[in-house]
Design a protein around this motif. Structure first.
Motif, PDB file in Angstrom:
ATOM      1  N   UNK A  51     -40.603 -18.160 103.422  1.00  0.00           N
ATOM      2  CA  UNK A  51     -39.715 -17.982 102.050  1.00  0.00           C
ATOM      3  C   UNK A  51     -40.319 -19.195 100.988  1.00  0.00           C
ATOM      4  N   UNK A  52     -40.876 -20.237 101.529  1.00  0.00           N
ATOM      5  CA  UNK A  52     -41.700 -21.295 100.630  1.00  0.00           C
ATOM      6  C   UNK A  52     -42.676 -20.416  99.753  1.00  0.00           C
ATOM      7  N   UNK A  53     -43.506 -19.725 100.420  1.00  0.00           N
ATOM      8  CA  UNK A  53     -44.704 -19.164  99.985  1.00  0.00           C
ATOM      9  C   UNK A  53     -44.167 -18.320  98.779  1.00  0.00           C
ATOM     10  N   UNK A  54     -43.189 -17.273  99.372  1.00  0.00           N
ATOM     11  CA  UNK A  54     -42.850 -16.392  98.280  1.00  0.00           C
ATOM     12  C   UNK A  54     -42.195 -16.908  97.299  1.00  0.00           C
ATOM     13  N   UNK A  55     -41.234 -18.241  97.073  1.00  0.00           N
ATOM     14  CA  UNK A  55     -40.644 -18.749  96.104  1.00  0.00           C
ATOM     15  C   UNK A  55     -41.841 -19.273  95.251  1.00  0.00           C
ATOM     16  N   UNK A  56     -42.733 -20.109  95.786  1.00  0.00           N
ATOM     17  CA  UNK A  56     -43.947 -20.486  94.926  1.00  0.00           C
ATOM     18  C   UNK A  56     -44.930 -19.586  94.234  1.00  0.00           C
ATOM     19  N   UNK A  57     -45.056 -18.467  94.713  1.00  0.00           N
ATOM     20  CA  UNK A  57     -45.615 -17.397  94.254  1.00  0.00           C
ATOM     21  C   UNK A  57     -44.890 -16.959  93.021  1.00  0.00           C
ATOM     22  N   UNK A  58     -43.588 -16.881  93.106  1.00  0.00           N
ATOM     23  CA  UNK A  58     -42.761 -16.235  91.907  1.00  0.00           C
ATOM     24  C   UNK A  58     -42.499 -17.463  90.934  1.00  0.00           C
ATOM     25  N   UNK A  59     -42.488 -18.686  91.396  1.00  0.00           N
ATOM     26  CA  UNK A  59     -42.256 -19.688  90.063  1.00  0.00           C
ATOM     27  C   UNK A  59     -43.484 -20.093  89.457  1.00  0.00           C
ATOM     28  N   UNK A  60     -44.698 -19.943  90.184  1.00  0.00           N
ATOM     29  CA  UNK A  60     -46.118 -20.584  89.608  1.00  0.00           C
ATOM     30  C   UNK A  60     -46.470 -19.243  88.849  1.00  0.00           C
ATOM     31  N   UNK A  61     -46.526 -18.010  89.420  1.00  0.00           N
ATOM     32  CA  UNK A  61     -47.126 -17.052  88.720  1.00  0.00           C
ATOM     33  C   UNK A  61     -46.158 -16.534  87.490  1.00  0.00           C
ATOM     34  N   UNK A  62     -44.869 -16.707  87.768  1.00  0.00           N
ATOM     35  CA  UNK A  62     -43.795 -16.266  86.698  1.00  0.00           C
ATOM     36  C   UNK A  62     -44.049 -17.039  85.738  1.00  0.00           C
ATOM     37  N   UNK A  63     -44.108 -18.454  85.806  1.00  0.00           N
ATOM     38  CA  UNK A  63     -44.274 -19.248  84.696  1.00  0.00           C
ATOM     39  C   UNK A  63     -45.508 -19.142  83.910  1.00  0.00           C
TER      40      UNK A  63
END
Length: 496
Positions: free
Chosen positions: A32-44
């Motif tokens: 879940x950490x990995x999914x959150x960071x992918x979403x945040x970083x690539x989303x930004x």
């Protein structure tokens, strides 16, 4: 002299298979950490640069060449995951209870972005500042939410007896019984007591006041671990357990799968006041005396003043509505003023919406004779108090009668969070150690309110107040305020 090992009557039990819940839980958080960071970083990145192939620019005098932000974002995600692992933010020692997990997530995130900034400066890499300034706080915030959601799930599992350490208690019967009761009171902490080893070693009996079986004496720990399937040994104080024996117990535990916990006799001490300093091979625990620096007082007062002023402004329509309701529903003044004891033992006038009839104080003596809660010799409490008016009962149910205390906070006689403000007649009955609660300003809310409110015994109320005073932190105040908002919505009356 240490008695000989006693046999365990339950030796016929089949050893319980090792519980791998820690690994499973850590793996789920990792994913879940990995999914959150992918979403945040690539989303930004997409929000800042769009879906195009934006490039991280390299200064001309650098030997490096420009590269895609898609690659940079991937490296940032991997680096973020790496530092979260390095700092043990998913360790069973920090999950499920306390603030250490969130502190480690924040610490790892800030360190990572500091390293990124240093590397970018040394290698002359121009990374968009807006991209980094959005990614860091957004990533930390979403990680906090994700970890909090997982914690709520973990607590729900622990309340069902799952996902908890299986604990074998070792020590004297009195200290083992005390520790067992405390652990059973807070199953969300993740410690499930499955047995005990005490000097008497009365096999087939239980610890007094509990259903915890005695598995043998203090020399039977190895066999007790097998019989109970325990993965944690908690050692409390006992004269029958010399330091060498504790060391032997530690050596007998399987590394990485079984754990040793030492439970000192001091209680209600936490946070930075406790420091372990090895001296000549001895792990000495240093407990600092509680200190309240000028800086801490300034910070607390500033937060109190700003938050209470904003609170009064925001809820002013509700204050006006309640004032009118009190005035029209019964005869008497809108506000009730009562003398309480505050910081340094000085008396002050506490303001509340009047929730009782005007002659409530005159009726108090008769009610005290009719009903006094068992185990609470000082604090008068009554669930169905006949002195309470109909509108007062509604206000008390949701703690609305205490809202005018915001004016006490603005005036400086109270704080948003602190010990319960006692009556002078209660203070007259205090034991000497209870006066330590006057080291801090009394609060509108506190540990006493979010930990049971009017159902607490006198001893528990004092313990919680002293624990707050001796372990104050700004983060702790924020947590208590959050719990207060939740507790105020639950039916029940506050301790008045």
């Amino acid at each position: 002299m240490v008695s000989a090992p006693s046999s365990i009557s339950s030796s016929t039990r089949v050893p319980r298979a090792p519980d791998r819940w820690r690994q499973r839980y850590a793996r789920r958080i990792w994913i879940s950490d990995l999914l959150v960071l992918i979403w945040v970083v690539y989303g930004t990145q997409i929000a800042w640069f769009g879906l195009g192939n934006a490039q991280v620019s390299i200064r001309e005098d650098s030997r490096l060449s420009d590269f895609s932000y898609w690659l940079f974002s991937g490296g940032l995600v991997l680096g973020w995951m790496w530092v979260l692992s390095l700092i043990d933010s998913r360790s069973e020692r920090v999950i499920g209870n306390g603030n250490a997990e969130y502190k480690r997530v924040l610490d790892a995130s800030v360190r990572l972005f500091g390293i990124v900034a240093i590397i970018a400066f040394l290698l002359r890499v121009d990374v968009a500042r807006g991209f980094l300034l959005i990614s860091l706080p957004m990533g930390v915030l979403i990680l906090f939410v994700e970890r909090w959601l997982w914690r709520q799930w973990l607590i729900s599992q622990r309340l069902r007896g799952r996902y908890s350490a299986r604990v074998l208690l070792v020590g004297s019967e009195s200290t083992v019984a005390h520790l067992a009761r405390e652990l059973q009171r807070t199953p969300s902490a993740g410690y499930r007591v499955v047995g005990a080893c005490v000097p008497s070693g009365k096999v087939a009996s239980t610890i007094e006041g509990t259903e915890i079986p005695i598995m043998g004496n203090v020399n039977a720990v190895d066999r007790a671990l097998i019989a109970t399937g325990a993965d944690t040994v908690a050692v409390t104080s006992t004269d029958e357990l010399p330091p060498d024996k504790v060391k032997q117990i530690s050596w007998g535990l399987e590394a990485g799968k079984q754990h040793l916990v030492l439970a000192p006799s001091i209680i209600d001490i936490a946070g930075p006041r406790i420091q372990t300093r090895p001296v000549s091979g001895l792990p000495l625990i240093h407990v600092e005396t509680p200190r309240f620096s000028r800086g801490q007082r300034v910070v607390k007062r500033t937060v109190d003043l700003i938050a209470s002023l904003l609170g009064v402004i925001v809820i002013s329509p509700a204050l006006a509505f309640l004032a009118i309701s009190v005035r029209l529903s019964s005869d008497g003044p809108v506000f009730f003023r009562q003398t309480r004891v505050g910081l340094g033992g000085k008396e002050f006038s506490m303001i509340k919406f009047r929730s009782m009839v005007t002659n409530a104080e005159e009726l108090l003596a008769d009610l005290e004779k009719q009903q006094r809660d068992a185990g609470n010799e000082v604090l008068f409490k009554m669930k169905d108090d006949p002195r309470v008016t109909p509108i007062g009962r509604v206000m008390r149910k949701f703690s609305l009668d205490e809202l005018p205390q915001l004016f006490n906070v603005i005036g400086g006689s109270m704080s948003l969070v602190g010990p319960r403000p006692p009556l002078p007649k209660e203070v007259a009955l205090y034991a000497d150690h209870v006066h330590r609660r006057f080291l801090a300003k009394p609060g509108i809310t506190g540990l006493w309110q979010v930990s049971g409110r009017s159902t607490l015994s006198w001893e528990d109320s004092v313990r919680l107040d002293l624990s707050y005073v001796e372990n104050w932190s700004l983060v702790g105040d924020v947590v208590i305020l959050g719990k207060t908002a939740k507790a105020a919505l639950a039916p029940g009356e506050t301790a008045h």
